[in-house]
Design a protein around this motif. Structure first.
Motif, PDB file in Angstrom:
ATOM      1  N   MET A 259       0.817  -1.219   0.000  1.00  0.00           N
ATOM      2  CA  MET A 259       0.000   0.000   0.000  1.00  0.00           C
ATOM      3  C   MET A 259       0.852   1.271   0.000  1.00  0.00           C
ATOM      4  O   MET A 259       0.321   2.370   0.174  1.00  0.00           O
ATOM      5  CB  MET A 259      -0.953   0.007   1.192  1.00  0.00           C
ATOM      6  CG  MET A 259      -2.135  -0.936   1.035  1.00  0.00           C
ATOM      7  SD  MET A 259      -3.194  -0.564  -0.375  1.00  0.00           S
ATOM      8  CE  MET A 259      -3.924   0.986   0.147  1.00  0.00           C
ATOM      9  N   ASN A 260       2.169   1.138  -0.207  1.00  0.00           N
ATOM     10  CA  ASN A 260       3.037   2.323  -0.295  1.00  0.00           C
ATOM     11  C   ASN A 260       2.619   3.167  -1.485  1.00  0.00           C
ATOM     12  O   ASN A 260       2.241   2.625  -2.501  1.00  0.00           O
ATOM     13  CB  ASN A 260       4.500   1.914  -0.476  1.00  0.00           C
ATOM     14  CG  ASN A 260       5.144   1.389   0.772  1.00  0.00           C
ATOM     15  OD1 ASN A 260       4.515   1.247   1.798  1.00  0.00           O
ATOM     16  ND2 ASN A 260       6.416   1.083   0.671  1.00  0.00           N
ATOM     17  N   PRO A 261       2.683   4.467  -1.414  1.00  0.00           N
ATOM     18  CA  PRO A 261       3.113   5.300  -0.304  1.00  0.00           C
ATOM     19  C   PRO A 261       1.976   5.683   0.652  1.00  0.00           C
ATOM     20  O   PRO A 261       2.221   6.334   1.654  1.00  0.00           O
ATOM     21  CB  PRO A 261       3.656   6.541  -0.989  1.00  0.00           C
ATOM     22  CG  PRO A 261       2.789   6.691  -2.191  1.00  0.00           C
ATOM     23  CD  PRO A 261       2.478   5.277  -2.632  1.00  0.00           C
TER      24      PRO A 261
ATOM     25  N   PHE B 266     -13.430  -5.971  -5.910  1.00  0.00           N
ATOM     26  CA  PHE B 266     -12.126  -6.199  -6.526  1.00  0.00           C
ATOM     27  C   PHE B 266     -11.171  -5.213  -5.876  1.00  0.00           C
ATOM     28  O   PHE B 266     -11.441  -4.006  -5.856  1.00  0.00           O
ATOM     29  CB  PHE B 266     -12.209  -5.951  -8.034  1.00  0.00           C
ATOM     30  CG  PHE B 266     -11.008  -6.390  -8.810  1.00  0.00           C
ATOM     31  CD1 PHE B 266     -10.908  -7.689  -9.280  1.00  0.00           C
ATOM     32  CD2 PHE B 266      -9.973  -5.506  -9.077  1.00  0.00           C
ATOM     33  CE1 PHE B 266      -9.802  -8.097 -10.014  1.00  0.00           C
ATOM     34  CE2 PHE B 266      -8.872  -5.897  -9.802  1.00  0.00           C
ATOM     35  CZ  PHE B 266      -8.779  -7.200 -10.275  1.00  0.00           C
ATOM     36  N   VAL B 267     -10.086  -5.700  -5.292  1.00  0.00           N
ATOM     37  CA  VAL B 267      -9.156  -4.850  -4.544  1.00  0.00           C
ATOM     38  C   VAL B 267      -7.761  -4.896  -5.148  1.00  0.00           C
ATOM     39  O   VAL B 267      -7.352  -5.912  -5.708  1.00  0.00           O
ATOM     40  CB  VAL B 267      -9.085  -5.268  -3.050  1.00  0.00           C
ATOM     41  CG1 VAL B 267     -10.436  -5.110  -2.371  1.00  0.00           C
ATOM     42  CG2 VAL B 267      -8.587  -6.692  -2.898  1.00  0.00           C
ATOM     43  N   ILE B 268      -7.058  -3.767  -5.028  1.00  0.00           N
ATOM     44  CA  ILE B 268      -5.671  -3.671  -5.500  1.00  0.00           C
ATOM     45  C   ILE B 268      -4.897  -2.834  -4.491  1.00  0.00           C
ATOM     46  O   ILE B 268      -5.415  -1.864  -3.937  1.00  0.00           O
ATOM     47  CB  ILE B 268      -5.571  -3.018  -6.898  1.00  0.00           C
ATOM     48  CG1 ILE B 268      -6.316  -3.844  -7.948  1.00  0.00           C
ATOM     49  CG2 ILE B 268      -4.121  -2.846  -7.311  1.00  0.00           C
ATOM     50  CD1 ILE B 268      -6.220  -3.283  -9.361  1.00  0.00           C
ATOM     51  N   GLY B 269      -3.627  -3.172  -4.287  1.00  0.00           N
ATOM     52  CA  GLY B 269      -2.746  -2.358  -3.464  1.00  0.00           C
ATOM     53  C   GLY B 269      -2.273  -1.135  -4.239  1.00  0.00           C
ATOM     54  O   GLY B 269      -2.162  -1.175  -5.459  1.00  0.00           O
ATOM     55  N   ASP B 270      -1.990  -0.051  -3.530  1.00  0.00           N
ATOM     56  CA  ASP B 270      -1.523   1.175  -4.194  1.00  0.00           C
ATOM     57  C   ASP B 270      -0.148   0.998  -4.831  1.00  0.00           C
ATOM     58  O   ASP B 270       0.177   1.666  -5.799  1.00  0.00           O
ATOM     59  CB  ASP B 270      -1.479   2.339  -3.194  1.00  0.00           C
ATOM     60  CG  ASP B 270      -2.868   2.827  -2.816  1.00  0.00           C
ATOM     61  OD1 ASP B 270      -3.871   2.270  -3.321  1.00  0.00           O
ATOM     62  OD2 ASP B 270      -2.955   3.761  -2.001  1.00  0.00           O
TER      63      ASP B 270
END
Length: 185
Positions: free
Chosen positions: A40-42, A143-147
């Motif tokens: 999940m950075n930044p 539906f999920v995605i990390g930053d």
């Protein structure tokens, strides 16, 4: 003297009741989560302490770009990711542009300098149908995605997340203190 003792007993009862109430609210409405990893950075970094509202989705549904904590049914730990697709959405990424139901959607949490550093293919091109075999996000799922798209194990890899598996919505990053935040969009 008796009146003073009564007052102390009354204050003690109120104190105990208050502590009990705080623990009950904490147990049923909020949870703590410590970010592990760099997906999940930044926006969120390893070691950040988060307060998760466990009851928010009892009265509403997730919104696009909410940051949620969820348990993966096959894993023994929780993930924290950003909701990109809602039930009924048709999703597609083309040249780092998100399209929802054929319309371009801005992702303000992805800095343009991130895209430049990674040469313009930060997320990778895909459609839901290519990844999952389904054209739209199924009912009762997100539906999920990390930053940090290049370093995130998310729905692109393990598919949709059932809303039943969502622990709650991230409301506050409270550690480190100099980075306290309640707005993640």
């Amino acid at each position: 003297m008796k009146e003073k003792k009564k007052k102390h007993k009354s204050m003690l009862k109120w104190f105990i009741a208050s502590i009990f109430l705080i623990f009950m609210v904490r147990a049923f409405f909020f949870s703590n989560y410590v970010v592990e990893g760099h997906s999940m950075n930044p926006t969120l970094e390893q070691g950040n302490f988060l307060m998760v509202n466990k009851m928010v989705y009892a009265f509403s549904k997730p919104e696009r770009f909410d940051i949620v904590v969820f348990s993966h049914p096959e894993e023994k730990f929780n993930y924290v990711k950003r909701v990109i697709g809602l039930p009924g959405d048709q999703l597609e990424y083309i040249k780092d542009q998100l399209y929802v139901n054929g319309e371009p959607v801005l992702e303000p949490f992805i800095a343009s300098d991130q895209l430049k550093v990674f040469g313009g293919n930060f997320t990778g091109d895909f459609s839901l149908e290519e990844l999952t075999g389904k054209e739209k996000v199924p009912k009762g799922h997100v539906f999920v995605i990390g930053d940090n798209r290049l370093n995130s194990l998310d729905s692109r890899h393990f598919g949709y997340v059932s809303m039943e598996d969502i622990v709650g919505k991230v409301h506050v990053r409270y550690w480190p203190f100099d980075e306290i935040n309640t707005t993640f969009k």
